[in-house]
Write an enzyme that holds these catalytic residues in place. Structure first.
Site, PDB file in Angstrom:
ATOM      1  N   LYS A  46      -5.171   5.511  -7.563  1.00 33.04           N
ATOM      2  CA  LYS A  46      -4.976   6.962  -7.742  1.00 33.04           C
ATOM      3  C   LYS A  46      -4.874   7.315  -9.230  1.00 33.04           C
ATOM      4  O   LYS A  46      -5.454   8.312  -9.682  1.00 33.04           O
ATOM      5  CB  LYS A  46      -3.694   7.402  -7.027  1.00 33.04           C
ATOM      6  CG  LYS A  46      -3.810   7.332  -5.505  1.00 33.04           C
ATOM      7  CD  LYS A  46      -2.482   7.661  -4.863  1.00 33.04           C
ATOM      8  CE  LYS A  46      -2.557   7.433  -3.360  1.00 33.04           C
ATOM      9  NZ  LYS A  46      -1.238   7.335  -2.746  1.00 33.04           N
TER      10      LYS A  46
ATOM     11  N   LEU B 154       0.887  -1.170   0.000  1.00 32.83           N
ATOM     12  CA  LEU B 154       0.000   0.000   0.000  1.00 32.83           C
ATOM     13  C   LEU B 154       0.920   1.214   0.000  1.00 32.83           C
ATOM     14  O   LEU B 154       2.006   1.171   0.605  1.00 32.83           O
ATOM     15  CB  LEU B 154      -0.866   0.012   1.265  1.00 32.83           C
ATOM     16  CG  LEU B 154      -1.954  -1.059   1.366  1.00 32.83           C
ATOM     17  CD1 LEU B 154      -2.687  -0.961   2.699  1.00 32.83           C
ATOM     18  CD2 LEU B 154      -2.951  -0.955   0.220  1.00 32.83           C
ATOM     19  N   ASP B 155       0.493   2.286  -0.656  1.00 29.87           N
ATOM     20  CA  ASP B 155       1.298   3.503  -0.651  1.00 29.87           C
ATOM     21  C   ASP B 155       1.492   3.991   0.779  1.00 29.87           C
ATOM     22  O   ASP B 155       0.700   3.675   1.670  1.00 29.87           O
ATOM     23  CB  ASP B 155       0.597   4.620  -1.451  1.00 29.87           C
ATOM     24  CG  ASP B 155       0.493   4.275  -2.922  1.00 29.87           C
ATOM     25  OD1 ASP B 155       1.239   3.414  -3.397  1.00 29.87           O
ATOM     26  OD2 ASP B 155      -0.370   4.887  -3.595  1.00 29.87           O
ATOM     27  N   ARG B 156       2.486   4.824   0.945  1.00 32.61           N
ATOM     28  CA  ARG B 156       2.783   5.344   2.287  1.00 32.61           C
ATOM     29  C   ARG B 156       1.584   6.048   2.921  1.00 32.61           C
ATOM     30  O   ARG B 156       1.334   5.939   4.118  1.00 32.61           O
ATOM     31  CB  ARG B 156       3.954   6.331   2.131  1.00 32.61           C
ATOM     32  CG  ARG B 156       4.586   6.749   3.399  1.00 32.61           C
ATOM     33  CD  ARG B 156       5.793   7.594   3.044  1.00 32.61           C
ATOM     34  NE  ARG B 156       6.405   8.102   4.236  1.00 32.61           N
ATOM     35  CZ  ARG B 156       7.694   8.365   4.326  1.00 32.61           C
ATOM     36  NH1 ARG B 156       8.497   8.151   3.313  1.00 32.61           N
ATOM     37  NH2 ARG B 156       8.182   8.841   5.436  1.00 32.61           N
TER      38      ARG B 156
END
Ligand code: URA
Length: 237
Positions: free
Chosen positions: A188, A103-105
Site C-alpha cells: 500500500k 497480512l493486513d486486516r
C-alpha cells in the site's frame, strides 16, 4: 494421544472422510493390525500407521494454507477482533499455531499457519528473500513512470526504505506486484508513493507456492512436503 483420522489429515495423507472410507475398506493398519474405525486414539510418535501398505512418516509440525478473508487479524489471539486462528475449525485446531507472517486486516489471500517456529523464522528472515506476489486493485491505473519508480525502490519521507519490486502484470487498475520484503503496509505504501490508493489487496503466491483457488475465503487445507519445499524455491517465477 490423537485421533487417527486427525493424524492422517494433518499429515496431508487424506481427509477425515477419506480416512473413514479407507478404514472401512481395510486399508489402514496400526502396529500391523487392521483398524476399522478412525476415531481411535493413538500415539503418532510411536505407533506405526500404514495406509495401503505404505508407512506414514509422522511430521511433528503442521503447515496450513489459509485463504484469509477480510476483517480478521493475522495474529494468534486478540481481545477485540477475530483472528485467523479463531477461524480454524476443530480439524485444524491444536496448540501453538500462529500465522507465519502478516497480512493486513483488509488483505485477503495466501497465509501460512504453522506451529513450527524454525520454519517461520527461516521463511520470514529477510536474508532468505522469499518473494511474495500480490494482486492490487488501485483507484487509478499506473503509468510507465510509476512502474519504473516501483521497480527502482524508494525511500519514504519517514526514512523507510523499500527495495525494488517487480511489476509482473498490469491490466488497467489491476496490478500484480512482487516484493521480497515484508514491511508493514509495504504494498500500500509503495503505491501511495506513486499517488495510487490500493482498494483491494490479495496475496497470490509465496515463493513457489500458489494460493489454492479451490479454497474460498476463510477455508484452509494442509500443505504437503513438496508444497512446503516450494515456498523456498521460486526460481521459475
Ligand atoms: N502489503 C500491504 O500493504 N499489506 C499487506 O497486507 C501485505 C503487503
Amino acid at each position: 494421544m490423537e485421533r487417527l483420522d486427525k493424524i492422517l489429515s494433518s499429515q496431508g495423507i487424506c481427509t477425515r472422510k477419506e480416512a473413514r472410507k479407507l478404514a472401512a475398506d481395510k486399508k489402514i493398519t496400526v502396529n500391523g493390525i487392521t483398524v476399522r474405525k478412525t476415531d481411535i486414539k493413538i500415539d503418532p510418535e510411536n505407533d506405526i500407521i500404514e495406509v495401503g501398505g505404505k508407512r506414514v512418516e509422522y511430521k511433528k509440525y503442521v503447515y496450513i494454507m489459509m485463504n484469509k478473508p477480510k476483517g480478521v487479524l493475522s495474529a494468534s489471539n486478540d481481545r477485540n477482533a477475530p483472528t485467523v486462528i479463531d477461524l480454524l475449525n476443530d480439524d485444524y485446531k491444536r496448540n501453538g499455531l500462529f500465522p507465519a507472517g502478516r497480512l493486513d486486516r483488509d488483505t485477503t489471500g495466501l497465509l501460512i499457519i504453522t506451529d513450527d517456529g524454525d520454519f517461520a523464522h527461516r521463511f520470514l528472515s529477510p536474508k532468505n528473500h522469499v518473494p511474495k506476489l500480490y494482486k492490487a486493485t488501485l483507484d487509478k491505473p499506473i503509468t510507465d513512470s510509476d512502474k519504473q519508480i516501483l521497480e527502482q525502490g524508494m525511500t519514504l519521507r519517514d526514512g523507510t526504505k523499500y527495495s525494488p519490486a517487480k511489476v509482473k502484470t498490469t491490466n488497467g487498475c489491476i496490478v500484480e506486484i512482487e516484493i521480497s520484503e515484508g514491511k508493514f503496509h509495504q504494498v500500500k505504501n509503495m503505491f501511495a508513493f506513486v499517488g495510487k490508493t490500493v482498494e483491494n489487496l490479495e496475496r497470490l503466491r509465496i515463493g513457489g507456492l500458489f494460493l489454492d483457488k479451490k479454497l474460498s475465503h476463510g477455508e484452509c487445507r494442509y500443505l504437503n512436503n513438496s508444497e512446503i519445499t516450494a515456498i523456498f524455491n521460486s526460481d521459475n517465477y
